[in-house]
Design a protein around this motif. Structure first.
Motif, PDB file in Angstrom:
ATOM      1  N   ASN A   8       3.314 -12.914  -0.724  1.00 52.13           N
ATOM      2  CA  ASN A   8       3.983 -11.676  -1.099  1.00 52.13           C
ATOM      3  C   ASN A   8       5.246 -11.433  -0.275  1.00 52.13           C
ATOM      4  O   ASN A   8       6.215 -10.846  -0.774  1.00 52.13           O
ATOM      5  CB  ASN A   8       3.023 -10.496  -0.987  1.00 52.13           C
ATOM      6  N   GLU A 293      -8.686 -11.475  -2.469  1.00 56.60           N
ATOM      7  CA  GLU A 293      -8.039 -10.255  -1.991  1.00 56.60           C
ATOM      8  C   GLU A 293      -7.829 -10.289  -0.482  1.00 56.60           C
ATOM      9  O   GLU A 293      -6.848  -9.751   0.037  1.00 56.60           O
ATOM     10  CB  GLU A 293      -8.887  -9.042  -2.402  1.00 56.60           C
ATOM     11  N   GLU A 331       0.947  -8.386 -10.477  1.00 57.08           N
ATOM     12  CA  GLU A 331       0.491  -7.154  -9.846  1.00 57.08           C
ATOM     13  C   GLU A 331      -0.060  -7.410  -8.442  1.00 57.08           C
ATOM     14  O   GLU A 331      -0.102  -6.490  -7.615  1.00 57.08           O
ATOM     15  CB  GLU A 331      -0.561  -6.473 -10.716  1.00 57.08           C
ATOM     16  N   SER A 332      -0.417  -8.658  -8.152  1.00 54.45           N
ATOM     17  CA  SER A 332      -0.898  -8.983  -6.799  1.00 54.45           C
ATOM     18  C   SER A 332       0.151  -8.673  -5.737  1.00 54.45           C
ATOM     19  O   SER A 332      -0.177  -8.387  -4.582  1.00 54.45           O
ATOM     20  CB  SER A 332      -1.256 -10.470  -6.733  1.00 54.45           C
ATOM     21  N   TYR A 334       1.820  -6.131  -5.411  1.00 57.29           N
ATOM     22  CA  TYR A 334       1.799  -4.721  -5.017  1.00 57.29           C
ATOM     23  C   TYR A 334       0.512  -4.325  -4.286  1.00 57.29           C
ATOM     24  O   TYR A 334       0.312  -3.149  -3.976  1.00 57.29           O
ATOM     25  CB  TYR A 334       1.971  -3.846  -6.265  1.00 57.29           C
ATOM     26  N   LEU A 335      -0.365  -5.298  -4.034  1.00 59.38           N
ATOM     27  CA  LEU A 335      -1.675  -4.998  -3.446  1.00 59.38           C
ATOM     28  C   LEU A 335      -1.560  -4.318  -2.090  1.00 59.38           C
ATOM     29  O   LEU A 335      -2.131  -3.241  -1.873  1.00 59.38           O
ATOM     30  CB  LEU A 335      -2.495  -6.284  -3.323  1.00 59.38           C
ATOM     31  N   GLY A 338      -0.111  -0.881  -2.249  1.00 62.64           N
ATOM     32  CA  GLY A 338      -1.047   0.064  -2.843  1.00 62.64           C
ATOM     33  C   GLY A 338      -2.117   0.495  -1.863  1.00 62.64           C
ATOM     34  O   GLY A 338      -2.444   1.683  -1.765  1.00 62.64           O
ATOM     35  N   SER A 413      -9.658  -3.038  -4.410  1.00 69.90           N
ATOM     36  CA  SER A 413      -8.564  -2.449  -5.177  1.00 69.90           C
ATOM     37  C   SER A 413      -8.849  -2.528  -6.665  1.00 69.90           C
ATOM     38  O   SER A 413      -9.680  -3.330  -7.111  1.00 69.90           O
ATOM     39  CB  SER A 413      -7.256  -3.170  -4.864  1.00 69.90           C
ATOM     40  N   TYR A 415      -6.656  -1.593 -10.749  1.00 71.45           N
ATOM     41  CA  TYR A 415      -5.315  -1.526 -11.342  1.00 71.45           C
ATOM     42  C   TYR A 415      -4.505  -0.371 -10.764  1.00 71.45           C
ATOM     43  O   TYR A 415      -3.317  -0.509 -10.469  1.00 71.45           O
ATOM     44  CB  TYR A 415      -5.418  -1.365 -12.864  1.00 71.45           C
ATOM     45  N   THR A 417      -4.673   1.069  -7.923  1.00 73.32           N
ATOM     46  CA  THR A 417      -4.216   0.789  -6.545  1.00 73.32           C
ATOM     47  C   THR A 417      -2.898   0.047  -6.595  1.00 73.32           C
ATOM     48  O   THR A 417      -1.934   0.397  -5.889  1.00 73.32           O
ATOM     49  CB  THR A 417      -5.242  -0.090  -5.799  1.00 73.32           C
ATOM     50  N   ARG A 418      -2.866  -0.994  -7.408  1.00 72.29           N
ATOM     51  CA  ARG A 418      -1.643  -1.798  -7.504  1.00 72.29           C
ATOM     52  C   ARG A 418      -0.521  -1.039  -8.215  1.00 72.29           C
ATOM     53  O   ARG A 418       0.654  -1.227  -7.895  1.00 72.29           O
ATOM     54  CB  ARG A 418      -1.934  -3.108  -8.242  1.00 72.29           C
ATOM     55  N   ASP A 419      -0.865  -0.138  -9.136  1.00 72.66           N
ATOM     56  CA  ASP A 419       0.173   0.627  -9.833  1.00 72.66           C
ATOM     57  C   ASP A 419       0.889   1.603  -8.898  1.00 72.66           C
ATOM     58  O   ASP A 419       2.115   1.758  -8.986  1.00 72.66           O
ATOM     59  CB  ASP A 419      -0.437   1.385 -11.020  1.00 72.66           C
TER      60      ASP A 419
END
Length: 681
Positions: A8, A293, A331-332, A334-335, A338, A413, A415, A417-419
């Motif tokens: 990331n 994760e 989306e990973s 943004y883990l 989030g 987490s 969805y 959480t990542r959003d």
């Protein structure tokens, strides 16, 4: 730093570098100032003349474009603020006379030929020479005509397409991709700095992929493609899931599911054994996802390979549509952001853990609501079950007593959480004024809650960041009106596109005078253009019907939607210019010409084009522009039939300029809508 965090960090550096490249591209393409266009400019001059005569600004006012053949004029002016103040009678007596006087000012004599009154309206007939010089401005700007600076103060993220890794792309992704791409085009044409983002789901549910690959890899045929293996794992999971949900023995399961389970879970036949097998699969998959994760190297390495397999498969889809999206970010990414947002929210009291006591209170309220007849027992039971499921989860309280779950009770987490992490990182990296999520209507509740949570969490205030969900309807079966399944929609849309190409290839070949390569190119562009035009012309929120057993009628309906008609009109104008085959005359060199009523209306429609582009962008509605292009095409086709441009090797120079302007506007507008005009047709 674990392996996922390392990935990331590298992704962020890549995103920031690409962000700077997109910024540089925008700086190199500054749009014309909206007020410099002919119609906008004459409106500014009219307002100045009115304000000078009135003594100060006239307030609210409107200008309508007229059909000269019906009204004897081109523009109608009314000062709506003054009209509202005193009513029509007072307005006509007190204001219309000085408005007429102001518009007859020598300062407007180069543009205004005649001024007259019709009730509350003051009508203007524009000078022929104004039309001639205005046509020249369209030709001078060429492919930049229509671009404007109306949204130059906006930095816009458009989030669209959003396929799921290890799943089949379906028609919903087609609609999202087309709509998101065209909206991006419109905002860019209006001067916004636009970042196009493909937010792929590369994380949620991936535990099943990791566990399934290790379990079933040896069973896959060696010749099976990498992405097909991922699709097979998903199919295995769904077959087992469906059979367990039905509570049946294997012998009572659907034939397709029975075949899958027999292959990958041999000897598991009773309902009890199927249930135990499924629970074991779920538990093992959850453990795999937890390791992913947490950034364990082995899981991250396999996960990265799988994501690359899907991205390679998606590539052909985007190439077929000729669409290139700036950023493809899973989306990973943004883990971590989030989780940081959720942790801070808990510390600050903006989020809390849902306890047994809180759930008991909510269930008691539901029971009272049932007693009072406010809700049914079924609704109460369903709501109570959801509350019980969320005990221990972290939730964000929302207005109206609603809540958004942002972390599972086991600390994992989801969805959401990542959003929230995506909004945080996107603000940090891109500093947007707007984020537009182009996602199907089934996500309306989620985005409504996400946007409310964004404010509660302090991620952004509405006056700082405009969050919008632009949703669209489903592809449905024309006979049943039911939503097509992912598999059905894929096969139907693919067959529709293939049959459309055949349809337009046959029509194009009939015209003659084209090579096979030219026919193929025209057929592909007309087919895709018709599908795109049909999709964008109607209300995006409406469904799109496909008669699976009668695609010929669907193709005919798509052609009638106007995409091919607009393309044919642009190509007809281009063919005239090709026949002329000389440099165009300069407007300044045309000493005399006749301007008929139809030409006046056609040119006004062309001059309105920049305003329609701005309106379509402002309303996030491409249909505004498409309807205008069809209007232009309709007038031009009627005009072309009655006013020949080339006759006996003689050219009407003014009509040549009109024809060039029509071609320019239609090609520019269709290009914004991702509809290409073939070189020949």
């Amino acid at each position: 730093m674990n392996e996922l965090a390392k990935q990331n960090k590298a992704r962020r550096q890549e995103a920031e570098a690409l962000r700077d490249a997109v910024k540089e591209r925008r700086r190199a393409s500054v749009p014309p100032v909206a007020g410099n266009y002919p119609l906008a400019n004459i409106k500014v001059r009219i307002e100045q003349a009115l304000s000078e005569r009135f003594g100060h600004e006239v307030g609210a006012w409107e200008v309508d474009v007229l059909d000269r053949s019906r009204f004897g004029a081109d523009l109608a002016v009314r000062l709506t603020g003054l009209l509202k103040e005193g009513g029509a009678k007072k307005y006509i007596a007190s204001h219309v006379p000085w408005i007429v006087e102001a518009l007859e000012s020598p300062a407007l004599s180069d543009a205004v030929a005649e001024v007259g009154q019709k009730g509350i309206y003051v009508n203007i007939r524009l000078a022929d020479n104004w039309y001639l010089s205005s046509v020249a401005s369209i030709i001078a700007l060429g492919d930049r005509f229509g671009q404007n600076d109306s949204r130059s103060d906006h930095t816009q993220i458009v989030d669209y397409s959003s396929p799921n890794v290890a799943k089949v792309l379906h028609a919903g992704h087609l609609r999202s991709t087309i709509i998101g791409h065209v909206l991006s085009n419109l905002h860019e044409a209006c001067g916004a700095l636009v970042y196009r983002i493909n937010h792929i789901n590369d994380f949620g549910g991936f535990g099943f992929m990791l566990e399934g690959y290790r379990r079933f890899e040896a069973h896959f045929p060696q010749e099976m493609g990498n992405n097909d293996r991922l699709l097979a794992i998903y199919a295995i999971r769904r077959s087992l899931e469906r059979t367990v949900a039905a509570g049946t023995h294997l012998e009572d399961a659907a034939e397709s599911d029975r075949e899958v389970i027999t292959t990958y879970f041999p000897g598991v036949t009773t309902a009890h054994a199927l249930q135990e097998t499924y629970q074991d699969f779920v538990a093992a998959s959850d453990a795999q996802f937890q390791r992913l994760e947490e950034g364990h190297a082995e899981e991250v390495a396999l996960w990265l390979r799988m994501v690359e397999w899907s991205l390679a498969d998606f590539k052909s889809f985007y190439e077929a549509l000729d669409i290139d999206i700036d950023f493809t970010i899973g989306e990973s990414f943004y883990l971590d952001a989030g989780n940081a947002v959720v942790d801070e929210a808990v510390r600050s009291g903006r989020a809390y853990q849902l306890t047994d006591e809180m759930v008991d209170e909510e269930v008691a309220k539901l029971e009272v609501a049932v007693e009072n007849g406010e809700i049914t027992p079924e609704v109460s039971a369903k709501s109570a079950a959801l509350l019980m499921k969320d005990i221990g989860a972290i939730v964000v309280p929302l207005p109206g007593g609603e809540r958004l779950v942002v972390r599972r009770s086991d600390g994992r987490s989801i969805y959401a959480t990542r959003d929230v992490g995506a909004i945080k990182l996107r603000r940090d990296i891109f500093d947007p004024t707007d984020i537009n999520y182009v996602v199907g209507q089934e996500q309306r509740v989620h985005f409504s809650r996400l946007f409310q949570a964004t404010e509660v969490l302090g991620l952004a205030k509405p006056d700082e960041l405009n969050l919008k969900h632009t949703y669209f309807g489903f592809y449905v079966d024309a006979a049943t009106r039911k939503k097509l399944s992912s598999r059905d929609s894929v096969s139907s849309v693919n067959e529709l596109l293939a049959r459309s190409v055949e349809h337009f290839r046959a029509k194009t070949a009939e015209s003659g005078g084209m090579t096979e390569e030219e026919i193929d190119q025209a057929a592909r562009q007309l087919a895709l253009g018709s599908v795109v035009f049909n999709d964008l012309k109607k209300d995006m929120k409406a469904s799109v019907s496909i008669a699976k057993d009668d695609l010929d009628s669907v193709i005919a309906d798509f052609e009638k939607s106007g995409g091919a008609y607009a393309v044919y009109s642009a190509c007809r104008a281009r063919a005239i210019l090709r026949r002329y085959n000389r440099p165009l005359p300069q407007a300044a060199d045309i000493a005399s010409f006749d301007l008929n009523d139809q030409e006046a209306l056609l040119l006004l429609r062309l001059f309105e084009y920049p305003e329609k582009v701005a309106k379509a962008a402002n309303e996030d509605d491409p249909a505004v522009l498409l309807r205008h292009l069809l209007d232009i095409a309709g007038i031009y086709n009627s005009y072309y039939a009655s006013a020949p441009v080339l006759q006996a090797n003689q050219a009407n120079e003014f009509r040549l300029l009109i024809t060039k302007s029509v071609q320019t506007v239609l090609v520019n507008g269709l290009d914004l809508c991702h509809v290409e005009c073939p070189p020949k047709i």
